[in-house]
Scaffold this active site. Structure first.
Site, mmCIF file in Angstrom:
data_model
loop_
_atom_site.group_PDB
_atom_site.id
_atom_site.type_symbol
_atom_site.label_atom_id
_atom_site.label_comp_id
_atom_site.label_asym_id
_atom_site.label_seq_id
_atom_site.Cartn_x
_atom_site.Cartn_y
_atom_site.Cartn_z
ATOM 1 N N HIS A 216 0.581 -0.957 0.035
ATOM 2 C CA HIS A 216 -0.520 -0.035 0.356
ATOM 3 C C HIS A 216 1.046 1.087 -0.028
ATOM 4 O O HIS A 216 2.280 1.022 0.400
ATOM 5 C CB HIS A 216 -0.543 0.187 1.655
ATOM 6 C CG HIS A 216 0.105 0.220 2.373
ATOM 7 N ND1 HIS A 216 0.428 -0.810 3.009
ATOM 8 C CD2 HIS A 216 0.220 1.459 3.730
ATOM 9 C CE1 HIS A 216 1.069 -0.690 4.099
ATOM 10 N NE2 HIS A 216 0.508 1.197 4.310
ATOM 11 N N ARG A 282 6.158 -9.085 15.892
ATOM 12 C CA ARG A 282 6.868 -7.987 15.362
ATOM 13 C C ARG A 282 5.911 -5.987 15.735
ATOM 14 O O ARG A 282 5.187 -6.636 15.342
ATOM 15 C CB ARG A 282 7.147 -7.799 13.818
ATOM 16 C CG ARG A 282 8.122 -6.168 13.437
ATOM 17 C CD ARG A 282 7.880 -6.340 11.863
ATOM 18 N NE ARG A 282 8.402 -4.776 10.967
ATOM 19 C CZ ARG A 282 7.916 -3.688 11.067
ATOM 20 N NH1 ARG A 282 6.430 -3.542 10.515
ATOM 21 N NH2 ARG A 282 8.659 -2.833 10.395
#
Length: 340
Positions: A216, A282
């Site tokens: 994106h 993460r």
């Protein structure tokens, strides 16, 4: 029985796991091969305070925004203490049971709908983001005071305030280098229009089939990202996916769609993604410099590549395209020669 903190990806998206994604995904992003891990351009912002170095430092910021759309900064003014505390609070809030995170207005003093995970519009696995996030408007942060002030809210407010100042400073430099000494960003990108997004990417058992975050571009002017050492962020450079090498001392800056349109394509809003990791979780936290919905974006030079549009119109078109196609189209919708 103790509730898991991980979102129920397999349960909610079981239909996607049972069907092939080949029919619903055009594969265009998969065709770009990751060739190497690279470090982003690194800029020491302490040089902005040195008379003999300031101009050269500003030129490096501009060059990176033109050639990469991404760069990293050190000596950025956000202390190591603030960064360590925000990461500690972030880990704690994501370790809450999933059911509790879904009731963020009740348990966390955040607006209902702040907690988001997966991709509700996904029609195939490649459209599914294997991640969870808290989308926190700056108004939530500044409004979480008084007797209900928590360590979480006070730490987030301190982080957001300092990062907001950094974003404004960098935006002003980039505007001035285009010949515009305006107060556009101070007037239009107010605390009430900007937001933070805290992200967690759980370990993923099918990392080849899904992304941590789909490819994106950002629908803002400027993004400031603080990420951990795990890695996974990738961006397109010269037609290839580049894996970004984590730098624990740096913050990552990237240009958003609005700045690309405002600069008339001088600065680049670059496609990026997060790949899933099968073993390690993460964490990252991003600040988005956004204007009010009524703000009109127009190219600052002629001939203009994009027609004038409001931020509200841009967001609405992005949402329409995601609903219709499963992905964002973005700026091409607003090119003057666009007929779609």
């Amino acid at each position: 029985m103790e509730c898991s903190s991980d979102p129920p990806f397999h349960q909610i998206y079981k239909n996607l796991f049972n069907t092939s994604s080949d029919d619903s995904w055009n594969g265009s992003d998969d065709e770009l091969v990751v060739v190497e891990e690279r470090e982003l351009p690194l800029i020491d912002l302490s040089r902005l305070c040195m008379e003999e170095e300031r101009e050269r430092c500003e030129r490096e910021i501009v060059r990176a925004s033109k050639e990469w759309g991404f760069f990293q900064v050190v000596n950025h003014g956000i202390s190591r203490d603030i960064l360590e505390r925000i990461r500690e609070e972030q880990v704690k809030v994501f370790n809450q049971p999933f059911d509790k995170k879904c009731k963020e207005d009740k348990y966390m003093n955040l607006s209902a709908g702040s907690y988001r995970w997966g991709t509700p519009t996904a029609t195939c696995l490649k459209q599914l983001s294997w991640s969870e996030a808290f989308h926190i408007p700056m108004t939530d942060i500044s409004g979480a005071g008084g007797v209900n002030k928590t360590t979480f809210s006070s730490t987030v407010e301190q982080f957001a305030t300092t990062v907001a100042g950094l974003a404004q400073k960098l935006a002003e430099i980039l505007a001035e280098k285009l010949g515009h000494k305006s107060t556009f960003f101070q007037e239009n990108c107010l605390p009430s229009t900007c937001y933070l997004r805290m992200n967690r990417y759980p370990p993923c058992p099918i990392p080849v089939e899904v992304f941590g975050l789909m490819p994106h571009t950002d629908s803002d002017f400027l993004t400031v990202l603080y990420q951990d050492e795990v890695g996974g962020l990738q961006l397109v450079k010269d037609g290839k996916w580049i894996a970004v090498k984590p730098n624990p001392e740096a913050l990552i800056i990237n240009i958003g769609d609005l700045f690309q349109a405002w600069s008339n394509d001088v600065y680049k809003s670059v496609k990026h993604r997060v790949v899933a990791n099968p073993w390690r979780e993460r964490f990252s936290i991003a600040y988005f410099l956004c204007p009010s919905y009524e703000t009109v974006i127009q190219s600052c030079s002629q001939p203009a590549i994009y027609r004038k549009f409001s931020f509200k119109e841009y967001r609405q078109k992005v949402q329409e395209d995601v609903q219709k196609y499963g992905h964002k189209v973005g700026l091409p919708r607003f090119q003057i020669n666009c007929i779609g």
